[in-house]
Design an enzyme around this catalytic site. Structure first.
Site, PDB file in Angstrom:
ATOM      1  N   ASN A 193     -12.983  -3.207   2.338  1.00 38.48           N
ATOM      2  CA  ASN A 193     -14.509  -1.941   2.475  1.00 38.48           C
ATOM      3  C   ASN A 193     -15.090  -1.723   1.134  1.00 38.48           C
ATOM      4  O   ASN A 193     -14.293  -1.677   0.786  1.00 38.48           O
ATOM      5  CB  ASN A 193     -13.703  -0.415   2.732  1.00 38.48           C
ATOM      6  CG  ASN A 193     -13.124  -0.494   3.723  1.00 38.48           C
ATOM      7  OD1 ASN A 193     -12.993  -1.271   5.061  1.00 38.48           O
ATOM      8  ND2 ASN A 193     -11.332   0.557   3.771  1.00 38.48           N
TER       9      ASN A 193
ATOM     10  N   GLN B 247     -14.264   2.899   0.748  1.00 37.94           N
ATOM     11  CA  GLN B 247     -13.776   2.554   0.399  1.00 37.94           C
ATOM     12  C   GLN B 247     -13.796   3.734  -0.722  1.00 37.94           C
ATOM     13  O   GLN B 247     -14.307   4.185  -1.041  1.00 37.94           O
ATOM     14  CB  GLN B 247     -15.350   1.398  -0.314  1.00 37.94           C
ATOM     15  CG  GLN B 247     -14.069   0.960  -2.124  1.00 37.94           C
ATOM     16  CD  GLN B 247     -15.265  -0.064  -2.751  1.00 37.94           C
ATOM     17  OE1 GLN B 247     -15.867  -0.420  -2.355  1.00 37.94           O
ATOM     18  NE2 GLN B 247     -14.093  -0.692  -2.637  1.00 37.94           N
TER      19      GLN B 247
ATOM     20  N   HIS C 130     -10.219  -4.087  -2.898  1.00 39.37           N
ATOM     21  CA  HIS C 130      -8.688  -4.753  -2.632  1.00 39.37           C
ATOM     22  C   HIS C 130      -9.070  -5.203  -1.256  1.00 39.37           C
ATOM     23  O   HIS C 130     -10.170  -5.346  -0.356  1.00 39.37           O
ATOM     24  CB  HIS C 130      -8.395  -3.728  -2.444  1.00 39.37           C
ATOM     25  CG  HIS C 130      -8.828  -2.680  -1.586  1.00 39.37           C
ATOM     26  ND1 HIS C 130      -9.695  -1.763  -2.521  1.00 39.37           N
ATOM     27  CD2 HIS C 130      -8.587  -1.848  -0.592  1.00 39.37           C
ATOM     28  CE1 HIS C 130     -10.263  -0.931  -2.220  1.00 39.37           C
ATOM     29  NE2 HIS C 130      -9.475  -0.574  -0.864  1.00 39.37           N
ATOM     30  N   PHE C 131      -8.481  -6.008  -0.347  1.00 34.05           N
ATOM     31  CA  PHE C 131      -8.649  -6.566   0.580  1.00 34.05           C
ATOM     32  C   PHE C 131      -7.133  -6.253   1.558  1.00 34.05           C
ATOM     33  O   PHE C 131      -5.252  -6.423   0.760  1.00 34.05           O
ATOM     34  CB  PHE C 131      -8.383  -8.406   1.153  1.00 34.05           C
ATOM     35  CG  PHE C 131      -8.605  -9.352   0.909  1.00 34.05           C
ATOM     36  CD1 PHE C 131      -9.655  -8.665  -0.682  1.00 34.05           C
ATOM     37  CD2 PHE C 131     -10.200  -9.974   1.958  1.00 34.05           C
ATOM     38  CE1 PHE C 131     -11.241  -9.847  -0.902  1.00 34.05           C
ATOM     39  CE2 PHE C 131     -10.951 -10.406   1.859  1.00 34.05           C
ATOM     40  CZ  PHE C 131     -12.167 -10.628  -0.331  1.00 34.05           C
ATOM     41  N   HIS C 132      -7.161  -5.396   2.719  1.00 30.71           N
ATOM     42  CA  HIS C 132      -6.051  -4.378   3.190  1.00 30.71           C
ATOM     43  C   HIS C 132      -5.249  -5.664   4.204  1.00 30.71           C
ATOM     44  O   HIS C 132      -5.630  -6.785   5.203  1.00 30.71           O
ATOM     45  CB  HIS C 132      -6.499  -3.400   4.124  1.00 30.71           C
ATOM     46  CG  HIS C 132      -6.484  -2.263   3.856  1.00 30.71           C
ATOM     47  ND1 HIS C 132      -6.463  -1.187   2.534  1.00 30.71           N
ATOM     48  CD2 HIS C 132      -7.766  -2.014   3.009  1.00 30.71           C
ATOM     49  CE1 HIS C 132      -6.833  -0.579   2.146  1.00 30.71           C
ATOM     50  NE2 HIS C 132      -7.732  -0.707   2.368  1.00 30.71           N
TER      51      HIS C 132
ATOM     52  N   ASP D 211       0.881  -1.301   0.223  1.00 32.33           N
ATOM     53  CA  ASP D 211      -0.345  -0.092  -0.097  1.00 32.33           C
ATOM     54  C   ASP D 211       0.781   1.745  -0.041  1.00 32.33           C
ATOM     55  O   ASP D 211       1.560   1.209   0.506  1.00 32.33           O
ATOM     56  CB  ASP D 211      -0.956   0.234   1.070  1.00 32.33           C
ATOM     57  CG  ASP D 211      -2.560   0.981   1.252  1.00 32.33           C
ATOM     58  OD1 ASP D 211      -1.430   2.496   1.147  1.00 32.33           O
ATOM     59  OD2 ASP D 211      -3.216   0.805   1.629  1.00 32.33           O
ATOM     60  N   ILE D 212       0.755   2.569  -0.444  1.00 34.43           N
ATOM     61  CA  ILE D 212       1.371   3.491  -1.024  1.00 34.43           C
ATOM     62  C   ILE D 212       1.344   4.608   0.008  1.00 34.43           C
ATOM     63  O   ILE D 212       2.207   5.132   0.730  1.00 34.43           O
ATOM     64  CB  ILE D 212       1.008   4.284  -2.358  1.00 34.43           C
ATOM     65  CG1 ILE D 212       2.089   4.721  -3.025  1.00 34.43           C
ATOM     66  CG2 ILE D 212      -0.444   5.193  -2.387  1.00 34.43           C
ATOM     67  CD1 ILE D 212       2.076   5.833  -4.224  1.00 34.43           C
TER      68      ILE D 212
HETATM   69  P1  5GP Z   1      -9.774   1.920   0.781  1.00 36.24           P
HETATM   70  O1  5GP Z   1      -9.503   3.073   1.505  1.00 36.24           O
HETATM   71  O2  5GP Z   1     -10.412   2.080  -0.407  1.00 36.24           O
HETATM   72  O3  5GP Z   1      -9.939   0.733   1.632  1.00 36.24           O
HETATM   73  O4  5GP Z   1      -8.381   2.066   0.350  1.00 36.24           O
HETATM   74  C1  5GP Z   1      -7.008   2.368  -0.548  1.00 36.24           C
HETATM   75  C2  5GP Z   1      -5.987   1.507  -0.406  1.00 36.24           C
HETATM   76  O5  5GP Z   1      -5.143   2.234  -1.150  1.00 36.24           O
HETATM   77  C3  5GP Z   1      -4.939   3.241   0.167  1.00 36.24           C
HETATM   78  O6  5GP Z   1      -5.058   2.435   1.548  1.00 36.24           O
HETATM   79  C4  5GP Z   1      -4.554   4.040  -0.401  1.00 36.24           C
HETATM   80  O7  5GP Z   1      -3.319   4.399   0.076  1.00 36.24           O
HETATM   81  C5  5GP Z   1      -4.071   2.725  -1.434  1.00 36.24           C
HETATM   82  N1  5GP Z   1      -3.955   3.219  -2.717  1.00 36.24           N
HETATM   83  C6  5GP Z   1      -4.142   4.200  -3.739  1.00 36.24           C
HETATM   84  N2  5GP Z   1      -3.288   4.902  -4.482  1.00 36.24           N
HETATM   85  C7  5GP Z   1      -2.834   3.994  -4.684  1.00 36.24           C
HETATM   86  C8  5GP Z   1      -2.137   3.456  -5.288  1.00 36.24           C
HETATM   87  O8  5GP Z   1      -1.372   4.341  -6.901  1.00 36.24           O
HETATM   88  N3  5GP Z   1      -0.454   2.746  -4.978  1.00 36.24           N
HETATM   89  C9  5GP Z   1      -0.777   1.837  -3.972  1.00 36.24           C
HETATM   90  N4  5GP Z   1       0.590   0.719  -3.350  1.00 36.24           N
HETATM   91  N5  5GP Z   1      -2.018   2.091  -2.838  1.00 36.24           N
HETATM   92  C10 5GP Z   1      -2.160   2.360  -3.630  1.00 36.24           C
END
Ligand code: 5GP
Ligand code: ZN
Length: 146
Positions: free
Chosen positions: A92, A99, A105-107, A36-37
């Site tokens: 999420n 989300q 995606h699964f964290h 995750d970035i």
């Molecule tokens: P969400 O909030 O949708 O559950 O999580 C999205 C996740 O994607 C966030 O933790 C965010 O840091 C990650 N993310 C968003 N854009 C990128 C990207 O371009 N590269 C990577 N590796 N992670 C990303």
């Protein structure tokens, strides 16, 4: 083999297609795991289906199996590398649920005491009779085709 981009504006589809870089850690026919970035903690991973689905309930069960079967192994690796005390698997669906990226995606989030991730909900109680009613509706909905 890179899967085709199924949603041109989707950042994770672009990662799958290699159009934008990512630090991938595991790739199978249908699944990609990468760092995750914007991590809560070091080694925070995202695990995604290569095909674009916005929400978990849109995924064919076989693709869910192919993804979720990798989670224990990835979690063990994350814990080993970080020496975390525990981890969360977070998934999420919908903006209201937090989300931000509309590609399933699964964290995998390694956890340590005081790391700042709060997720405790304010626990409520059912009004008298309401739990039975909802239970009945759930069972009925599960019997119907869905
Ligand atoms: P969400 O909030 O949708 O559950 O999580 C999205 C996740 O994607 C966030 O933790 C965010 O840091 C990650 N993310 C968003 N854009 C990128 C990207 O371009 N590269 C990577 N590796 N992670 C990303
Ligand atoms: Zn996508």
């Amino acid at each position: 083999m890179a899967a085709e981009v199924s949603e041109p504006d989707c950042i994770f589809c672009k990662i799958v297609a290699g159009q934008i870089p990512s630090m991938s850690v595991l790739e199978t026919k249908s699944v990609l795991a990468f760092m995750d970035i914007g991590p809560l903690a070091e080694a925070h991973l995202l695990v995604i289906p290569k095909r674009h689905y916005a929400r978990l309930d849109e995924m064919p069960e076989q693709e869910v199996r192919e993804l979720t079967t990798l989670l224990p192994r990835l979690a063990r690796v994350v814990v080993k590398v970080t020496e975390a005390e525990g981890y969360n698997i977070l998934q999420n669906n919908g903006q209201v649920a937090g989300q931000a990226v509309e590609h399933v995606h699964f964290h995998i989030i390694p956890r340590k005491e005081g790391d700042g991730l709060g997720y405790r909900w304010p626990a409520k109680e059912y009004e008298p009779g309401r739990a039975d009613e909802i239970h009945g509706r759930l069972l009925q909905a599960l019997k119907a085709r869905n």
